[in-house]
Design an enzyme around this catalytic site. Sequence first.
Site, PDB file in Angstrom:
ATOM      1  N   THR A   1       0.829  -1.219   0.000  1.00  0.00           N
ATOM      2  CA  THR A   1       0.000   0.000   0.000  1.00  0.00           C
ATOM      3  C   THR A   1       0.854   1.256   0.000  1.00  0.00           C
ATOM      4  O   THR A   1       0.469   2.283  -0.568  1.00  0.00           O
ATOM      5  CB  THR A   1      -0.956  -0.028   1.210  1.00  0.00           C
ATOM      6  OG1 THR A   1      -1.833  -1.144   1.040  1.00  0.00           O
ATOM      7  CG2 THR A   1      -1.786   1.237   1.319  1.00  0.00           C
TER       8      THR A   1
ATOM      9  N   SER B   1       1.738  -7.343  -1.047  1.00  0.00           N
ATOM     10  CA  SER B   1       2.453  -8.359  -0.260  1.00  0.00           C
ATOM     11  C   SER B   1       1.790  -9.734  -0.242  1.00  0.00           C
ATOM     12  O   SER B   1       2.479 -10.718   0.040  1.00  0.00           O
ATOM     13  CB  SER B   1       2.772  -7.849   1.139  1.00  0.00           C
ATOM     14  OG  SER B   1       1.676  -7.894   1.983  1.00  0.00           O
TER      15      SER B   1
ATOM     16  N   THR C   1       1.774  -4.596   4.091  1.00  0.00           N
ATOM     17  CA  THR C   1       1.665  -4.978   5.505  1.00  0.00           C
ATOM     18  C   THR C   1       1.118  -6.392   5.710  1.00  0.00           C
ATOM     19  O   THR C   1       1.320  -6.973   6.777  1.00  0.00           O
ATOM     20  CB  THR C   1       0.756  -3.987   6.250  1.00  0.00           C
ATOM     21  OG1 THR C   1      -0.527  -3.977   5.626  1.00  0.00           O
ATOM     22  CG2 THR C   1       1.343  -2.596   6.246  1.00  0.00           C
ATOM     23  N   ASP C   2       0.438  -6.939   4.697  1.00  0.00           N
ATOM     24  CA  ASP C   2      -0.237  -8.227   4.926  1.00  0.00           C
ATOM     25  C   ASP C   2       0.743  -9.352   5.261  1.00  0.00           C
ATOM     26  O   ASP C   2       0.441 -10.211   6.090  1.00  0.00           O
ATOM     27  CB  ASP C   2      -1.075  -8.625   3.695  1.00  0.00           C
ATOM     28  CG  ASP C   2      -2.293  -7.718   3.492  1.00  0.00           C
ATOM     29  OD1 ASP C   2      -2.647  -6.969   4.421  1.00  0.00           O
ATOM     30  OD2 ASP C   2      -2.898  -7.770   2.407  1.00  0.00           O
TER      31      ASP C   2
HETATM   32  N1  ASN Z   1      -1.444  -2.091   3.924  1.00  0.00           N
HETATM   33  C1  ASN Z   1      -0.983  -2.922   3.000  1.00  0.00           C
HETATM   34  O1  ASN Z   1       0.141  -2.796   2.571  1.00  0.00           O
HETATM   35  C2  ASN Z   1      -1.905  -4.040   2.565  1.00  0.00           C
HETATM   36  C3  ASN Z   1      -1.683  -4.560   1.184  1.00  0.00           C
HETATM   37  N2  ASN Z   1      -2.757  -5.465   0.818  1.00  0.00           N
HETATM   38  C4  ASN Z   1      -0.357  -5.313   1.046  1.00  0.00           C
HETATM   39  O2  ASN Z   1       0.051  -5.988   1.951  1.00  0.00           O
HETATM   40  O3  ASN Z   1       0.256  -5.255   0.027  1.00  0.00           O
END
Ligand code: ASN
Length: 319
Positions: free
Chosen positions: A13, A51, A82-83
């Site tokens: 993200t 991710s 973050t995932d």
């Molecule tokens: N906040 C994020 O980065 C979530 C995103 N779906 C990822 O992990 O790529």
Amino acid sequence: MLPRLALIHTGGTIASRPNPDGLGVTPQEAPDLAGLPDTIITEYQPFNLPSPHITPAHMLELAQLVAEIAPSVDGIVITHGTDTLEETAFFLHLTLPAHIPVVLTGSMRHAAEVSWDGPANLLDAAQVALCSETRGRGPLVVFGGDIFDARTVTKVHTSSVDAFGGYPGPIGRIDRVGEKAQVHYFAMPEPRPTYQPSHTEAKVEVLYAYAGWRGEGYAQAAARADGLVIAALGTGNLPPELLPLIAETKKPVVIATRTHAGPILPVYGYAGGGATLVEAGAIPASFLNAHKARLLLLVLLSLGLDVERIRGVFGEGVF
Ligand SMILES: NC(=O)C[C@H](N)C(=O)O
């Protein structure tokens, strides 16, 4: 001499924007680092992925890139979705020497949102990476001003900007008074072994336990994979039907917990209780969650360790 920072962008993200082709939000452009003058910054972008698309092979590629550039910089920041951020952080924790200051961060909101949290997390991560006290702690995660170690950090919220936590919590904190960053650590790092796999080809599957599970999917997973991790109940208990299935499995079966904190303990002697699973040959995951236990098992299997040596590594609990 000016401090030298390497910025490795991988997507997530923090690199995302609304998709110009239509659907939703997708990784597009790596974020700029603002607010860090008088620093020599070198940028790398080995891939640009959400991710959930990251695999252990990407993690190994990152570990190799970090090891290659570490001698010529004072700190390294990795931006990441973050995932699965905690999985990449833990893989690097297992495979990189602890003296390399590597900090992972990301964002929960993208650059087109008013609550965009990328710039602050990126600046915090850079200042933590360049802080002399960070050396020797291994890869860290910085999010919302909190500094977490890679072993215990976990994503605890799907949408809040304070998305990271874990038991027992942060090992440090970065705050800013005016322009000046203040970094405080609350704990000393512990010595631990690291591993140097040349590939990540071992197959490890995670099964998730629930009330009434009779082992559906277990036999197929045990046949396909080189090892299994079960996100079991409480201190590592399962329904009775799982006990004979685990007893006849010759491959490593690691028992973690679906509960969000605490160790695996061989307490209960009813069929499927933790004591009976250990007696049947299952390997307790200590305090690791199921997806981190999976990465440790994957690294150990990829290095060619047999079940007894794997049992020894998990049993010592030093990771
Ligand atoms: N906040 C994020 O980065 C979530 C995103 N779906 C990822 O992990 O790529």
